[in-house]
Design a protein around this motif. Structure first.
Motif, PDB file in Angstrom:
ATOM      1  N   GLU A 345       0.835  -1.193   0.000  1.00 42.26           N
ATOM      2  CA  GLU A 345       0.000   0.000   0.000  1.00 42.26           C
ATOM      3  C   GLU A 345       0.875   1.251   0.000  1.00 42.26           C
ATOM      4  OE1 GLU A 345      -2.862  -0.036   3.119  1.00 42.26           O
ATOM      5  OE2 GLU A 345      -3.904  -1.808   2.335  1.00 42.26           O
ATOM      6  N   LEU A 346       0.429   2.272  -0.714  1.00 42.14           N
ATOM      7  CA  LEU A 346       1.215   3.501  -0.840  1.00 42.14           C
ATOM      8  C   LEU A 346       1.052   4.381   0.390  1.00 42.14           C
ATOM      9  CD1 LEU A 346       0.724   4.505  -4.563  1.00 42.14           C
ATOM     10  CD2 LEU A 346       2.320   2.904  -3.542  1.00 42.14           C
ATOM     11  N   THR A 347       2.019   5.247   0.582  1.00 39.59           N
ATOM     12  CA  THR A 347       1.979   6.182   1.716  1.00 39.59           C
ATOM     13  C   THR A 347       1.588   7.584   1.273  1.00 39.59           C
ATOM     14  OG1 THR A 347       4.335   6.708   1.462  1.00 39.59           O
ATOM     15  CG2 THR A 347       3.770   4.864   2.906  1.00 39.59           C
ATOM     16  N   THR A 348       1.427   7.799  -0.037  1.00 41.51           N
ATOM     17  CA  THR A 348       1.062   9.119  -0.547  1.00 41.51           C
ATOM     18  C   THR A 348      -0.178   9.022  -1.424  1.00 41.51           C
ATOM     19  OG1 THR A 348       2.364   8.940  -2.588  1.00 41.51           O
ATOM     20  CG2 THR A 348       3.495   9.798  -0.633  1.00 41.51           C
ATOM     21  N   THR A 349      -0.778  10.157  -1.655  1.00 39.66           N
ATOM     22  CA  THR A 349      -1.779  10.306  -2.691  1.00 39.66           C
ATOM     23  C   THR A 349      -1.590  11.705  -3.269  1.00 39.66           C
ATOM     24  OG1 THR A 349      -4.121  10.059  -3.279  1.00 39.66           O
ATOM     25  CG2 THR A 349      -3.607  11.217  -1.205  1.00 39.66           C
ATOM     26  N   VAL A 350      -2.312  12.016  -4.308  1.00 38.94           N
ATOM     27  CA  VAL A 350      -2.186  13.332  -4.929  1.00 38.94           C
ATOM     28  C   VAL A 350      -3.460  13.622  -5.712  1.00 38.94           C
ATOM     29  CG1 VAL A 350      -1.168  12.569  -7.127  1.00 38.94           C
ATOM     30  CG2 VAL A 350      -0.564  14.820  -6.208  1.00 38.94           C
ATOM     31  N   ALA A 351      -3.831  14.877  -5.781  1.00 38.88           N
ATOM     32  CA  ALA A 351      -4.946  15.270  -6.636  1.00 38.88           C
ATOM     33  C   ALA A 351      -4.493  15.228  -8.088  1.00 38.88           C
ATOM     34  CB  ALA A 351      -5.416  16.676  -6.271  1.00 38.88           C
ATOM     35  N   ARG A 352      -5.382  14.818  -8.964  1.00 32.21           N
ATOM     36  CA  ARG A 352      -5.046  14.896 -10.393  1.00 32.21           C
ATOM     37  C   ARG A 352      -4.726  16.358 -10.730  1.00 32.21           C
ATOM     38  NH1 ARG A 352      -9.837  12.978 -13.777  1.00 32.21           N
ATOM     39  NH2 ARG A 352      -8.404  12.611 -15.513  1.00 32.21           N
ATOM     40  N   PRO A 353      -3.638  16.601 -11.451  1.00 30.07           N
ATOM     41  CA  PRO A 353      -3.333  17.982 -11.831  1.00 30.07           C
ATOM     42  C   PRO A 353      -4.454  18.575 -12.675  1.00 30.07           C
ATOM     43  CG  PRO A 353      -1.461  16.540 -12.226  1.00 30.07           C
ATOM     44  CD  PRO A 353      -2.626  15.650 -11.928  1.00 30.07           C
ATOM     45  N   ALA A 354      -4.531  19.880 -12.670  1.00 30.41           N
ATOM     46  CA  ALA A 354      -5.525  20.556 -13.498  1.00 30.41           C
ATOM     47  C   ALA A 354      -5.315  20.167 -14.958  1.00 30.41           C
ATOM     48  CB  ALA A 354      -5.407  22.072 -13.344  1.00 30.41           C
ATOM     49  N   PRO A 355      -6.399  19.904 -15.693  1.00 25.24           N
ATOM     50  CA  PRO A 355      -6.236  19.599 -17.117  1.00 25.24           C
ATOM     51  C   PRO A 355      -5.682  20.794 -17.866  1.00 25.24           C
ATOM     52  CG  PRO A 355      -8.550  19.940 -16.587  1.00 25.24           C
ATOM     53  CD  PRO A 355      -7.813  19.933 -15.284  1.00 25.24           C
ATOM     54  N   VAL A 356      -5.035  20.518 -18.984  1.00 26.04           N
ATOM     55  CA  VAL A 356      -4.491  21.588 -19.825  1.00 26.04           C
ATOM     56  C   VAL A 356      -5.477  21.852 -20.954  1.00 26.04           C
ATOM     57  CG1 VAL A 356      -2.567  22.368 -21.249  1.00 26.04           C
ATOM     58  CG2 VAL A 356      -2.142  20.821 -19.313  1.00 26.04           C
ATOM     59  N   PRO A 357      -6.092  23.027 -21.006  1.00 31.75           N
ATOM     60  CA  PRO A 357      -6.958  23.324 -22.148  1.00 31.75           C
ATOM     61  C   PRO A 357      -6.133  23.370 -23.430  1.00 31.75           C
ATOM     62  CG  PRO A 357      -6.553  25.298 -20.847  1.00 31.75           C
ATOM     63  CD  PRO A 357      -5.963  24.160 -20.076  1.00 31.75           C
ATOM     64  N   LEU A 358      -6.785  23.195 -24.552  1.00 31.17           N
ATOM     65  CA  LEU A 358      -6.072  23.253 -25.818  1.00 31.17           C
ATOM     66  C   LEU A 358      -5.418  24.623 -25.950  1.00 31.17           C
ATOM     67  CD1 LEU A 358      -5.508  21.521 -28.349  1.00 31.17           C
ATOM     68  CD2 LEU A 358      -7.416  22.712 -29.455  1.00 31.17           C
ATOM     69  N   THR A 359      -4.088  24.630 -25.959  1.00 26.80           N
ATOM     70  CA  THR A 359      -3.312  25.869 -25.913  1.00 26.80           C
ATOM     71  C   THR A 359      -2.401  25.940 -27.120  1.00 26.80           C
ATOM     72  OG1 THR A 359      -3.307  25.755 -23.488  1.00 26.80           O
ATOM     73  CG2 THR A 359      -1.764  27.295 -24.527  1.00 26.80           C
ATOM     74  N   PRO A 360      -2.693  26.795 -28.102  1.00 25.82           N
ATOM     75  CA  PRO A 360      -1.860  26.876 -29.300  1.00 25.82           C
ATOM     76  C   PRO A 360      -0.409  27.197 -28.963  1.00 25.82           C
ATOM     77  CG  PRO A 360      -3.902  28.091 -29.596  1.00 25.82           C
ATOM     78  CD  PRO A 360      -3.839  27.716 -28.136  1.00 25.82           C
ATOM     79  N   ALA A 361       0.474  26.757 -29.825  1.00 25.58           N
ATOM     80  CA  ALA A 361       1.911  26.930 -29.581  1.00 25.58           C
ATOM     81  C   ALA A 361       2.267  28.399 -29.393  1.00 25.58           C
ATOM     82  CB  ALA A 361       2.712  26.338 -30.742  1.00 25.58           C
ATOM     83  N   GLN A 362       1.620  29.278 -30.141  1.00 24.29           N
ATOM     84  CA  GLN A 362       1.974  30.687 -30.041  1.00 24.29           C
ATOM     85  C   GLN A 362       1.592  31.298 -28.698  1.00 24.29           C
ATOM     86  OE1 GLN A 362      -0.080  29.368 -32.282  1.00 24.29           O
ATOM     87  NE2 GLN A 362      -1.904  30.648 -32.673  1.00 24.29           N
ATOM     88  N   GLU A 363       0.720  30.612 -27.939  1.00 23.27           N
ATOM     89  CA  GLU A 363       0.335  31.133 -26.625  1.00 23.27           C
ATOM     90  C   GLU A 363       1.301  30.683 -25.531  1.00 23.27           C
ATOM     91  OE1 GLU A 363      -3.710  30.576 -25.507  1.00 23.27           O
ATOM     92  OE2 GLU A 363      -4.517  31.243 -27.466  1.00 23.27           O
ATOM     93  N   TRP A 364       1.681  29.385 -25.501  1.00 25.92           N
ATOM     94  CA  TRP A 364       2.561  28.940 -24.423  1.00 25.92           C
ATOM     95  C   TRP A 364       4.028  29.246 -24.700  1.00 25.92           C
ATOM     96  CZ3 TRP A 364       6.677  25.755 -25.061  1.00 25.92           C
ATOM     97  CH2 TRP A 364       6.697  24.897 -26.153  1.00 25.92           C
ATOM     98  N   SER A 365       4.373  29.454 -25.962  1.00 23.89           N
ATOM     99  CA  SER A 365       5.781  29.643 -26.307  1.00 23.89           C
ATOM    100  C   SER A 365       6.176  31.119 -26.332  1.00 23.89           C
ATOM    101  CB  SER A 365       6.084  29.015 -27.663  1.00 23.89           C
ATOM    102  OG  SER A 365       5.335  29.642 -28.699  1.00 23.89           O
ATOM    103  N   ARG A 366       5.290  31.980 -25.870  1.00 22.13           N
ATOM    104  CA  ARG A 366       5.655  33.405 -25.841  1.00 22.13           C
ATOM    105  C   ARG A 366       5.024  34.106 -24.654  1.00 22.13           C
ATOM    106  NH1 ARG A 366       2.099  35.795 -30.923  1.00 22.13           N
ATOM    107  NH2 ARG A 366       0.050  35.786 -29.896  1.00 22.13           N
TER     108      ARG A 366
END
Length: 366
Positions: A345-366
């Motif tokens: 049995e594990l000793t940790t848990t974690v919330a699922r990270p927030a989903p990533v909305p569809l993010t065009p390359a020009q938005e995350w790369s600048r």
């Protein structure tokens, strides 16, 4: 947007090239310093990055313009370098795995929490359109209730192409701790945290032969299991089966497949950012390819650090230290289960990270 976020890089081996192709000219960050045990390698890297200087590790950790340390050292040095950066009041983004052992990782996350700094960790490939489109399909009910998943990685071993493959076969290496983070992280994003595991492991041979570079033909020892299989019990009841191997040749299995009560998804290689997500529905006409519907488009290594830089209290880093801690807990528990012949049995848990909305390359790369 203010001044670019200052980054210092420790460790300039093979993987650093992929990170630098993203970060060296990214407008949201500025690589201000680099360090490596090989001073000549650090100088050569600095010469390719506008405004960067080659310095010692000690100087980098206290550089007044370094806000985040990108730790690209070998796994055995992850804990030492990351801890020193945290003690110096710096955020850390570290190449996978978070550390070699789970106690080191637990201590690292606790240390960062006490110091009020952030920890991020690879892989960030799961933030691309491949895994994220599959997650959006699951969350949207496309396959009904998820029941199970399979994840398979089979290769003949990295010594065939890597000129210095020793660390892949030393403690902290092996197919599970080296490649497993991609697959296990993806399973956590897709199906949520894991509560227990059952594992089995083997080692086919005690030495490997370097297949390229100046050490061609040199024999290196194998100290870790080179084939690991296991079952992951997710907290919501789904079961995943995992196989990671440096002993086989290849496989025709989908890298990840998720089965639900009304459909199945074939998910692309989590070691890549994109790729086709395929779906087949119960009583449907057959497999079809889903259009990318979520994730950072055309993402490359380092997008996880960019995601960390843009995080805040409302949206924590998606490639976070907490996720990496849980992933390491899963992997080390599999190895312990294999060694002891029992369910762990594990000793940790974690919330699922927030989903990533569809993010065009020009938005995350600048």
């Amino acid at each position: 947007m203010g001044d670019p976020h200052g980054v210092g890089i420790v460790g300039l081996g093979v993987i650093s090239r992929a990170y630098l192709s993203t970060l060296a000219h990214h407008p949201r960050v500025r690589v201000v310093a680099v360090a490596d045990l090989d001073a000549a390698r650090a100088s050569a890297a600095a010469a390719t990055i506008p405004g960067a200087e080659a310095v010692s590790v000690e100087r980098l950790l206290r550089h007044p313009e370094v806000a985040t340390v990108l730790n690209l050292t070998i796994p055995a040095a992850h804990a030492e370098i990351s801890s020193a950066a945290i003690d110096a009041g710096r955020n850390v983004y570290v190449e996978k795995p978070l550390t070699v052992t789970f106690p080191e990782a637990r201590s690292l996350i606790d240390r960062a929490s006490s110091a009020g700094v952030r920890v991020g960790c690879a892989p960030d490939t799961v933030l691309g359109t491949g895994t994220q489109t599959a997650r959006a399909a699951i969350d949207g009910g496309l396959i009904g209730r998820p029941l199970s998943a399979s994840a398979v990685m089979v290769t003949p071993g990295h010594e065939r192409w890597h000129p210095d493959p020793d660390f892949y076969y030393a403690p902290g290496g092996g197919p599970l701790l080296d490649m497993g983070p991609y697959y296990v992280s993806s399973l956590v994003h897709l199906l949520g945290p894991v509560r227990a595991v059952i594992g089995a492991a083997s080692r086919m041979r005690d030495a490997r032969t370097v297949g390229s570079g100046p050490r061609l033909g040199q024999r290196i020892p194998v100290e870790v299991p080179t084939h690991v299989s296991g079952v992951l019990e997710h907290a919501d009841g789904a079961l995943s089966t995992l196989t990671t191997s440096f002993d086989g040749v290849t496989t025709t299995a989908a890298p990840i497949e998720v089965q639900g009560e009304s459909g199945t998804l074939a998910v692309p290689d989590p070691n890549t950012f994109d790729g086709e997500v395929r779906h087949v529905a119960l009583d449907g006409p057959g497999w079809r390819v889903l259009e990318p519907g979520a994730g950072y488009v055309a993402a490359t290594r380092g997008v996880g650090l960019i995601d960390l830089v843009g995080a805040d209290e409302a949206r924590p880093p998606r490639a976070s230290g907490e996720v990496a801690l849980h992933v390491l807990d899963i992997m080390t528990a599999l190895l312990r289960s294999a060694a002891e012949g029992r369910r762990v049995e594990l000793t940790t848990t974690v919330a699922r990270p927030a989903p990533v909305p569809l993010t065009p390359a020009q938005e995350w790369s600048r």
